[in-house]
Write an enzyme that holds these catalytic residues in place. Structure first.
Site, PDB file in Angstrom:
ATOM      1  N   ALA A   1       0.680  -1.319  -0.077  1.00  0.00           N
ATOM      2  CA  ALA A   1       0.021  -0.096   0.007  1.00  0.00           C
ATOM      3  C   ALA A   1       0.798   1.371  -0.204  1.00  0.00           C
ATOM      4  O   ALA A   1       0.239   2.163   0.150  1.00  0.00           O
ATOM      5  CB  ALA A   1      -0.973  -0.109   1.250  1.00  0.00           C
ATOM      6  N   SER A   2       2.250   1.214  -0.364  1.00  0.00           N
ATOM      7  CA  SER A   2       3.036   2.251  -0.196  1.00  0.00           C
ATOM      8  C   SER A   2       3.268   3.116  -1.618  1.00  0.00           C
ATOM      9  O   SER A   2       3.656   4.276  -1.868  1.00  0.00           O
ATOM     10  CB  SER A   2       4.524   2.022   0.311  1.00  0.00           C
TER      11      SER A   2
ATOM     12  N   GLY B   1       1.163   2.938  -6.058  1.00  0.00           N
ATOM     13  CA  GLY B   1       0.487   2.442  -6.990  1.00  0.00           C
ATOM     14  C   GLY B   1      -1.135   2.086  -6.697  1.00  0.00           C
ATOM     15  O   GLY B   1      -1.444   2.935  -5.734  1.00  0.00           O
ATOM     16  N   ILE B   2      -1.703   1.022  -6.883  1.00  0.00           N
ATOM     17  CA  ILE B   2      -3.005   0.585  -7.109  1.00  0.00           C
ATOM     18  C   ILE B   2      -3.157   0.379  -5.180  1.00  0.00           C
ATOM     19  O   ILE B   2      -4.181   0.588  -4.908  1.00  0.00           O
ATOM     20  CB  ILE B   2      -3.328  -0.823  -7.645  1.00  0.00           C
TER      21      ILE B   2
ATOM     22  N   ASP C   1       7.337  -7.847   4.611  1.00  0.00           N
ATOM     23  CA  ASP C   1       8.336  -8.277   3.690  1.00  0.00           C
ATOM     24  C   ASP C   1       8.059  -9.553   3.058  1.00  0.00           C
ATOM     25  O   ASP C   1       7.930 -10.525   3.533  1.00  0.00           O
ATOM     26  CB  ASP C   1       9.719  -8.326   3.903  1.00  0.00           C
ATOM     27  N   LEU C   2       6.789  -9.722   1.965  1.00  0.00           N
ATOM     28  CA  LEU C   2       6.535 -10.791   1.618  1.00  0.00           C
ATOM     29  C   LEU C   2       7.253 -11.796   0.813  1.00  0.00           C
ATOM     30  O   LEU C   2       7.144 -13.070   0.538  1.00  0.00           O
ATOM     31  CB  LEU C   2       5.383 -10.602   0.404  1.00  0.00           C
TER      32      LEU C   2
ATOM     33  N   ASN D   1      -2.190  -7.380  -2.931  1.00  0.00           N
ATOM     34  CA  ASN D   1      -1.812  -6.430  -3.883  1.00  0.00           C
ATOM     35  C   ASN D   1      -0.263  -6.428  -4.343  1.00  0.00           C
ATOM     36  O   ASN D   1      -0.114  -6.326  -5.437  1.00  0.00           O
ATOM     37  CB  ASN D   1      -2.327  -5.134  -3.725  1.00  0.00           C
TER      38      ASN D   1
ATOM     39  N   SER E   1      -2.550  -9.761 -12.912  1.00  0.00           N
ATOM     40  CA  SER E   1      -2.249  -8.886 -14.187  1.00  0.00           C
ATOM     41  C   SER E   1      -2.394  -9.639 -15.495  1.00  0.00           C
ATOM     42  O   SER E   1      -2.804 -10.899 -15.491  1.00  0.00           O
ATOM     43  CB  SER E   1      -0.635  -8.525 -14.287  1.00  0.00           C
TER      44      SER E   1
ATOM     45  N   TYR F   1      14.464 -18.224 -16.109  1.00  0.00           N
ATOM     46  CA  TYR F   1      13.809 -17.220 -15.484  1.00  0.00           C
ATOM     47  C   TYR F   1      14.132 -16.029 -16.328  1.00  0.00           C
ATOM     48  O   TYR F   1      13.102 -15.400 -16.921  1.00  0.00           O
ATOM     49  CB  TYR F   1      14.505 -16.644 -14.246  1.00  0.00           C
TER      50      TYR F   1
END
Length: 208
Positions: A39-40, A42-43, A90-91, A117, A172, A194
């Site tokens: 939440a820091s 963008g969306i 931190d995900l 998100n 996305s 990758y």
């Protein structure tokens, strides 16, 4: 042609061009508690702003505390009575996810809405602290564990308040460029694989 496509309304009465303010106009979220990851900016930041403006208590679950505090202050400037706080998450780190969930549980707060998100895309190849490719660790594994750890709180909240909860996973259009056979789980930590995946995502080949 494109403006018409983006503005064409669906069954909901809204289109891709509709704003969060328009979609939530006249709706009260008073009494609800929501967690918004990433939440820091963008969306995520816009989601937190609108939920707070509609009366929800918003928990901004973020990695960058300084950036999140800037967003929080902007929300409060716009909606002085808003209830919004920042918590570190931190995900890409399973330990951080577990700590966040434990800290949230210790607060004794209800949980009505979880918006997964946060995400990273096309970053340089690296592994998380847990030895998982960083993009997969952040976008998928971290959110999976977070949802699992918060699920009982959401169930309890729904049962006690008689208000159905919501879990929203932000995605996305990138899924359209997946391998035909699906996720190559055996090669998640393969750097060469990758790089090819990122190149395909940034410069997609025609559909076959």
């Amino acid at each position: 042609m494109l403006p018409w496509i983006f503005s064409r309304k669906g069954a909901s009465g809204f289109s891709w061009a509709s704003t969060a303010d328009q979609v939530t106009a006249g709706i009260s979220a008073a009494g609800l508690t929501a967690i918004v990851t990433g939440a820091s900016s963008g969306i995520g930041a816009e989601t937190a702003r609108v939920l707070a403006a509609r009366g929800a208590h918003v928990v901004m679950a973020v990695r960058n505390l300084a950036a999140a505090e800037t967003v929080r202050q902007a929300v409060l400037a716009e909606t002085p009575g808003a209830s919004v706080e920042v918590m570190e998450l931190d995900l890409s780190s399973l330990a951080s996810v577990r700590k966040f969930a434990a800290d949230f549980a210790a607060r004794g707060l209800p949980l009505n809405i979880l918006i997964n998100n946060a995400g990273v895309m096309a970053t340089p190849f690296s592994l998380s602290k847990d030895g998982i490719e960083m993009q997969f660790a952040t976008n998928h594994v971290g959110h999976f564990l977070l949802t699992h750890l918060l699920l009982e709180t959401m169930k309890k909240t729904s049962h006690e308040s008689n208000v159905e909860g919501r879990i929203v996973n932000v995605s996305s259009e990138g899924h359209r460029f997946a391998y035909k056979e699906g996720i190559r789980f055996a090669k998640l930590n393969d750097e060469e694989e990758y790089v090819i995946s990122v190149q395909t995502l940034c410069f997609p080949l025609p559909f076959t």
